[in-house]
Scaffold this motif. Structure first.
Motif, PDB file in Angstrom:
ATOM      1  N   ILE A  93      54.964  -7.257 -47.170  1.00 21.14           N
ATOM      2  CA  ILE A  93      56.219  -6.761 -47.450  1.00 21.14           C
ATOM      3  C   ILE A  93      55.937  -5.182 -47.540  1.00 21.14           C
ATOM      4  N   THR A  94      54.741  -4.718 -48.305  1.00 28.08           N
ATOM      5  CA  THR A  94      54.618  -3.236 -48.184  1.00 28.08           C
ATOM      6  C   THR A  94      54.210  -2.965 -46.885  1.00 28.08           C
ATOM      7  N   GLN A  95      53.736  -3.460 -46.157  1.00 31.79           N
ATOM      8  CA  GLN A  95      53.491  -2.964 -44.940  1.00 31.79           C
ATOM      9  C   GLN A  95      54.729  -2.648 -44.004  1.00 31.79           C
ATOM     10  N   VAL A  96      55.742  -3.825 -43.849  1.00 32.98           N
ATOM     11  CA  VAL A  96      56.874  -3.595 -43.284  1.00 32.98           C
ATOM     12  C   VAL A  96      57.670  -2.205 -43.834  1.00 32.98           C
ATOM     13  N   ILE A  97      57.520  -2.091 -45.145  1.00 34.18           N
ATOM     14  CA  ILE A  97      58.443  -1.008 -45.675  1.00 34.18           C
ATOM     15  C   ILE A  97      57.563   0.384 -45.244  1.00 34.18           C
ATOM     16  N   LEU A  98      56.250   0.546 -45.155  1.00 37.42           N
ATOM     17  CA  LEU A  98      55.656   1.574 -44.724  1.00 37.42           C
ATOM     18  C   LEU A  98      55.978   1.915 -43.426  1.00 37.42           C
ATOM     19  N   HIS A  99      55.974   0.771 -42.496  1.00 44.85           N
ATOM     20  CA  HIS A  99      56.178   1.015 -41.263  1.00 44.85           C
ATOM     21  C   HIS A  99      57.773   1.668 -41.145  1.00 44.85           C
ATOM     22  N   TYR A 100      58.635   1.238 -41.838  1.00 44.95           N
ATOM     23  CA  TYR A 100      60.125   1.658 -41.895  1.00 44.95           C
ATOM     24  C   TYR A 100      59.972   3.160 -42.145  1.00 44.95           C
ATOM     25  N   ALA A 101      59.094   3.763 -43.378  1.00 49.17           N
ATOM     26  CA  ALA A 101      59.242   4.810 -44.086  1.00 49.17           C
ATOM     27  C   ALA A 101      58.733   5.729 -42.801  1.00 49.17           C
ATOM     28  N   PHE A 102      57.713   5.423 -41.973  1.00 50.58           N
ATOM     29  CA  PHE A 102      57.003   6.290 -41.133  1.00 50.58           C
ATOM     30  C   PHE A 102      57.696   6.302 -39.656  1.00 50.58           C
ATOM     31  N   ASP A 103      58.177   5.176 -39.121  1.00 44.37           N
ATOM     32  CA  ASP A 103      58.471   4.954 -38.045  1.00 44.37           C
ATOM     33  C   ASP A 103      60.133   5.018 -37.681  1.00 44.37           C
ATOM     34  N   GLU A 104      60.935   4.774 -38.747  1.00 43.92           N
ATOM     35  CA  GLU A 104      62.423   4.911 -38.885  1.00 43.92           C
ATOM     36  C   GLU A 104      62.991   6.207 -39.488  1.00 43.92           C
ATOM     37  N   LEU A 105      62.264   6.267 -40.865  1.00 45.49           N
ATOM     38  CA  LEU A 105      62.698   7.354 -41.488  1.00 45.49           C
ATOM     39  C   LEU A 105      61.919   9.026 -41.234  1.00 45.49           C
ATOM     40  N   SER A 106      60.886   8.678 -40.534  1.00 48.35           N
ATOM     41  CA  SER A 106      59.990   9.712 -39.941  1.00 48.35           C
ATOM     42  C   SER A 106      59.533  10.449 -41.223  1.00 48.35           C
ATOM     43  N   LEU A 107      59.006   9.705 -42.438  1.00 52.54           N
ATOM     44  CA  LEU A 107      58.372  10.323 -43.281  1.00 52.54           C
ATOM     45  C   LEU A 107      56.865  10.604 -42.893  1.00 52.54           C
ATOM     46  N   LYS A 108      56.430  11.687 -43.524  1.00 57.25           N
ATOM     47  CA  LYS A 108      55.038  12.278 -43.236  1.00 57.25           C
ATOM     48  C   LYS A 108      54.070  11.518 -44.241  1.00 57.25           C
ATOM     49  N   ARG A 109      54.581  11.360 -45.298  1.00 54.10           N
ATOM     50  CA  ARG A 109      53.890  10.683 -46.307  1.00 54.10           C
ATOM     51  C   ARG A 109      54.054  10.064 -47.383  1.00 54.10           C
ATOM     52  N   VAL A 110      53.682   9.184 -47.933  1.00 47.39           N
ATOM     53  CA  VAL A 110      54.100   8.085 -48.966  1.00 47.39           C
ATOM     54  C   VAL A 110      53.180   7.802 -50.066  1.00 47.39           C
ATOM     55  N   ILE A 111      53.675   8.011 -51.263  1.00 51.11           N
ATOM     56  CA  ILE A 111      52.504   7.575 -52.236  1.00 51.11           C
ATOM     57  C   ILE A 111      52.918   6.342 -53.089  1.00 51.11           C
ATOM     58  N   ALA A 112      52.213   6.107 -53.945  1.00 54.07           N
ATOM     59  CA  ALA A 112      52.245   4.771 -54.621  1.00 54.07           C
ATOM     60  C   ALA A 112      51.622   5.179 -56.098  1.00 54.07           C
ATOM     61  N   GLU A 113      52.137   4.798 -57.310  1.00 49.85           N
ATOM     62  CA  GLU A 113      51.623   5.035 -58.671  1.00 49.85           C
ATOM     63  C   GLU A 113      51.448   3.773 -59.203  1.00 49.85           C
ATOM     64  N   THR A 114      50.214   3.358 -59.619  1.00 50.05           N
ATOM     65  CA  THR A 114      49.640   2.126 -60.308  1.00 50.05           C
ATOM     66  C   THR A 114      48.811   2.555 -61.699  1.00 50.05           C
ATOM     67  N   GLN A 115      48.768   1.388 -62.488  1.00 42.39           N
ATOM     68  CA  GLN A 115      47.904   1.658 -63.727  1.00 42.39           C
ATOM     69  C   GLN A 115      46.473   1.291 -63.074  1.00 42.39           C
ATOM     70  N   LEU A 116      45.680   2.199 -63.609  1.00 44.24           N
ATOM     71  CA  LEU A 116      44.143   2.196 -63.164  1.00 44.24           C
ATOM     72  C   LEU A 116      43.766   0.546 -63.383  1.00 44.24           C
ATOM     73  N   SER A 117      44.204   0.202 -64.802  1.00 44.20           N
ATOM     74  CA  SER A 117      43.834  -1.232 -64.997  1.00 44.20           C
ATOM     75  C   SER A 117      44.498  -2.385 -64.263  1.00 44.20           C
ATOM     76  N   ASN A 118      45.472  -1.978 -63.301  1.00 42.82           N
ATOM     77  CA  ASN A 118      46.137  -3.041 -62.631  1.00 42.82           C
ATOM     78  C   ASN A 118      45.184  -3.070 -61.213  1.00 42.82           C
ATOM     79  N   ILE A 119      44.183  -3.671 -61.461  1.00 45.17           N
ATOM     80  CA  ILE A 119      43.251  -3.849 -60.400  1.00 45.17           C
ATOM     81  C   ILE A 119      43.660  -4.573 -58.953  1.00 45.17           C
TER      82      ILE A 119
END
Length: 154
Positions: A93-119
């Protein structure tokens, strides 16, 4: 995209203790209404997708691209019901959305935030090719900020 017909299934995410363990806890009904209302209102600056299993159309989770708390970056966020954990759906799911972000929206960068404890979430972000950029204290916990640029994609 998020439709009104998806609302009851999205509520499952916000009331599931396992899903919400690293996301600030479960929501009460009013909080859920506000969160879903925000998703509908903020469509111009945020994008939300419901993820479903292709063969059965069964609800898997919710994924989004939205402005990050820092005010500069676009954040990839995801919530997946525990039934689907460990089966590769979160990664797909996240691969598809990253593909969309870069190839369709032409974003240059995407980040994600998660807790350090969420291994598991940290590992998923690494499998996406994201790199740990920094650790910060937010929401009463140590958070990891991962990033990926269009030029560094796998």
């Amino acid at each position: 995209m998020l439709n009104k017909s998806d609302i009851n299934e999205v509520k499952e995410l916000y009331t599931n203790e396992k899903v919400r363990r690293y996301l600030g806890g479960t929501y009460e009904e009013e909080q859920i209404k506000t969160a879903i209302g925000d998703m509908v209102i903020k469509e111009s600056e945020s994008l939300y997708w419901v993820a479903r299993e292709i063969r059965t159309n069964t609800f898997i989770g919710l994924v989004s691209l939205s402005p990050h708390h820092d005010g500069h970056d676009v954040e990839l966020s995801y919530q997946v019901l525990p039934t689907w954990w460990g089966k590769g759906y979160g990664l797909e799911i996240t691969q598809v959305i990253l593909h969309y972000a870069f190839d369709e929206l032409s974003l240059k960068r995407v980040i994600a935030e998660t807790q350090l404890s969420n291994i598991k979430s940290c590992n998923l972000l690494k499998r996406l090719g994201m790199k740990l950029e920094k650790e910060i204290e937010r929401f009463g916990a140590q958070q990891c900020i991962y990033s990926i640029s269009s030029s560094s994609r796998k």
